[in-house]
Design a protein around this motif. Structure first.
Motif, short mmCIF file in Angstrom:
data_model
loop_
_atom_site.label_atom_id
_atom_site.label_comp_id
_atom_site.label_asym_id
_atom_site.label_seq_id
_atom_site.Cartn_x
_atom_site.Cartn_y
_atom_site.Cartn_z
N ARG A 88 0.86 -1.18 0.00
CA ARG A 88 0.00 0.00 0.00
C ARG A 88 0.90 1.24 0.00
NH1 ARG A 88 -4.62 0.16 4.32
NH2 ARG A 88 -3.03 -0.81 5.56
N ASN A 89 0.51 2.24 -0.75
CA ASN A 89 1.30 3.49 -0.84
C ASN A 89 2.75 3.20 -1.24
OD1 ASN A 89 -0.99 4.95 -0.06
ND2 ASN A 89 -0.48 4.74 2.10
N ASN A 90 2.92 2.25 -2.15
CA ASN A 90 4.25 1.89 -2.66
C ASN A 90 5.21 1.38 -1.60
OD1 ASN A 90 3.62 2.61 -5.40
ND2 ASN A 90 3.78 4.75 -4.76
N LYS A 91 4.66 0.78 -0.53
CA LYS A 91 5.50 0.20 0.52
C LYS A 91 4.90 -1.13 0.97
CE LYS A 91 8.00 3.99 2.32
NZ LYS A 91 9.33 4.04 2.80
N TRP A 92 5.77 -2.04 1.41
CA TRP A 92 5.31 -3.29 2.03
C TRP A 92 4.93 -3.01 3.47
CZ3 TRP A 92 3.87 -7.18 -0.79
CH2 TRP A 92 4.44 -7.36 -2.05
N ASP A 93 3.81 -3.56 3.87
CA ASP A 93 3.24 -3.28 5.19
C ASP A 93 2.56 -4.54 5.69
OD1 ASP A 93 2.34 -1.84 7.42
OD2 ASP A 93 1.24 -0.34 6.24
N LEU A 94 2.14 -4.51 6.93
CA LEU A 94 1.31 -5.57 7.50
C LEU A 94 -0.11 -5.03 7.63
CD1 LEU A 94 3.65 -6.96 10.32
CD2 LEU A 94 3.26 -7.91 8.04
N PRO A 95 -1.12 -5.89 7.50
CA PRO A 95 -2.50 -5.41 7.59
C PRO A 95 -2.85 -4.91 8.99
CG PRO A 95 -2.42 -7.82 7.36
CD PRO A 95 -1.03 -7.32 7.23
N LYS A 96 -3.56 -3.78 9.01
CA LYS A 96 -3.96 -3.17 10.28
C LYS A 96 -5.06 -2.15 10.01
CE LYS A 96 -0.48 0.44 9.92
NZ LYS A 96 -0.14 0.04 8.57
N GLY A 97 -5.76 -1.75 11.07
CA GLY A 97 -6.76 -0.72 10.91
C GLY A 97 -7.35 -0.29 12.24
N LYS A 98 -8.20 0.74 12.17
CA LYS A 98 -8.75 1.38 13.37
C LYS A 98 -9.83 0.53 14.03
CE LYS A 98 -10.07 5.08 11.34
NZ LYS A 98 -10.40 6.35 10.75
N VAL A 99 -9.91 0.69 15.35
CA VAL A 99 -10.99 0.08 16.14
C VAL A 99 -12.32 0.69 15.71
CG1 VAL A 99 -11.93 -0.11 18.48
CG2 VAL A 99 -9.47 -0.34 18.12
N GLY A 101 -16.42 0.96 16.83
CA GLY A 101 -17.42 0.72 17.87
C GLY A 101 -16.82 0.21 19.16
N LYS A 102 -17.44 -0.81 19.72
CA LYS A 102 -17.01 -1.35 21.01
C LYS A 102 -16.20 -2.64 20.87
CE LYS A 102 -20.90 0.53 23.67
NZ LYS A 102 -20.22 1.63 24.28
N GLU A 103 -15.67 -2.91 19.68
CA GLU A 103 -14.93 -4.15 19.51
C GLU A 103 -13.62 -4.12 20.30
OE1 GLU A 103 -14.29 -4.73 15.26
OE2 GLU A 103 -12.98 -3.01 15.13
N SER A 104 -13.17 -5.29 20.72
CA SER A 104 -11.89 -5.41 21.44
C SER A 104 -10.76 -5.22 20.43
CB SER A 104 -11.77 -6.77 22.11
OG SER A 104 -11.59 -7.78 21.12
N ILE A 105 -9.57 -4.98 20.93
CA ILE A 105 -8.42 -4.79 20.05
C ILE A 105 -8.12 -6.08 19.28
CG2 ILE A 105 -6.59 -5.28 21.74
CD1 ILE A 105 -6.63 -2.44 19.10
N GLU A 106 -8.38 -7.23 19.91
CA GLU A 106 -8.19 -8.50 19.22
C GLU A 106 -9.19 -8.65 18.07
OE1 GLU A 106 -6.60 -8.95 23.37
OE2 GLU A 106 -8.46 -8.15 22.55
N GLU A 107 -10.46 -8.29 18.34
CA GLU A 107 -11.49 -8.35 17.29
C GLU A 107 -11.14 -7.42 16.13
OE1 GLU A 107 -15.46 -9.35 20.00
OE2 GLU A 107 -14.77 -7.28 19.83
N THR A 108 -10.65 -6.22 16.46
CA THR A 108 -10.23 -5.27 15.42
C THR A 108 -9.14 -5.88 14.55
OG1 THR A 108 -10.73 -3.34 16.78
CG2 THR A 108 -9.13 -3.01 15.01
N SER A 109 -8.14 -6.46 15.19
CA SER A 109 -6.99 -7.01 14.47
C SER A 109 -7.43 -8.13 13.52
CB SER A 109 -5.95 -7.52 15.46
OG SER A 109 -5.51 -6.46 16.28
N LEU A 110 -8.25 -9.04 14.01
CA LEU A 110 -8.73 -10.14 13.18
C LEU A 110 -9.58 -9.62 12.01
CD1 LEU A 110 -9.66 -12.60 16.06
CD2 LEU A 110 -7.86 -12.98 14.35
N ARG A 111 -10.50 -8.68 12.29
CA ARG A 111 -11.36 -8.12 11.25
C ARG A 111 -10.55 -7.40 10.19
NH1 ARG A 111 -12.56 -3.25 10.54
NH2 ARG A 111 -12.22 -2.56 12.68
N GLU A 112 -9.61 -6.56 10.62
CA GLU A 112 -8.82 -5.78 9.65
C GLU A 112 -7.96 -6.68 8.76
OE1 GLU A 112 -8.72 -2.70 8.64
OE2 GLU A 112 -10.11 -1.81 10.08
N VAL A 113 -7.34 -7.71 9.32
CA VAL A 113 -6.53 -8.61 8.50
C VAL A 113 -7.42 -9.28 7.45
CG1 VAL A 113 -5.16 -10.74 8.49
CG2 VAL A 113 -4.74 -9.00 10.24
N GLU A 114 -8.58 -9.76 7.88
CA GLU A 114 -9.48 -10.42 6.93
C GLU A 114 -9.97 -9.45 5.85
OE1 GLU A 114 -13.65 -12.93 6.93
OE2 GLU A 114 -12.33 -13.13 8.68
#
Length: 193
Positions: A88-99, A101-114
């Motif tokens: 993304r943006n001409n760079k190699w990165d790992l998948p990630k994204g913002k929380v 609603g009320k999801e846990s940080i673990e739920e955010t991480s799993l959702r964003e990767v998927e």
């Protein structure tokens, strides 16, 4: 000690005062953070160190300097010991994204990767480091606080880049490919790999 990146240059949060060489020291309590960001972006300065006498208060005091954005992400490993990367943006990165609603940080991480990769069947195996970087959105600087998790999956399906997020490629990279990708990645990601 903590590192907060402005592009690939670190702001070091520390209680130790060192003689300035290729960096500048500032007092955390009185620093003008906008000035520091500009200095790192426009000069040959390699880093800035923000000093506070109490190491336990360094991060808390720093995070009050700018609005915070909390995110979650994953370092996903498959059964071949390859790691899942996005481009993304001409760079190699790992998948990630913002929380959201009320999801846990673990739920955010799993959702964003998927969402960003199309990979399913993810399982968190352990927490990794939390990374910090400053970015600019709509003319305002913010601090992104990313909680990272190591994940595993047996997924063998088609990788699908989330194009509306600017992701143009999703790839499983072996160790040699990861080393090469780190030449065109972010300082925060290099810490995790």
């Amino acid at each position: 000690m903590y590192q907060v990146f402005v592009n690939d240059k670190p702001i070091i949060l520390t209680s130790v005062v060192s003689e300035e060489t290729n960096f500048k020291n500032y007092l955390l309590d009185t620093v003008n953070i906008s000035k520091v960001i500009k200095e790192l972006n426009t000069t040959s300065l390699e880093e800035v160190r923000l000093i506070h006498k109490n190491p336990d208060k360094l991060l808390k005091k720093f995070l009050k300097k700018l609005p915070n954005v909390v995110a979650g992400g994953g370092k996903v490993i498959n059964h071949r010991e390859e790691v899942l990367f996005i481009y993304r943006n001409n760079k190699w990165d790992l998948p990630k994204g913002k929380v959201e609603g009320k999801e846990s940080i673990e739920e955010t991480s799993l959702r964003e990767v998927e969402e960003e990769t199309g990979v399913q069947g993810l399982e968190i195996t352990r927490a990794l480091d939390i990374t910090y970087h400053i970015f600019k959105r709509n003319g305002k600087h913010k601090i992104k606080i990313t909680h990272w998790f190591e994940m595993k999956t047996m997924f063998e399906g088609k990788l699908e880049p989330q194009e509306n997020e600017g992701i143009t490629k999703v790839k499983w990279l072996n160790e040699a490919q990861q080393i090469k990708a780190m030449n065109n990645s972010y300082a925060n990601i290099k810490i995790l790999i």
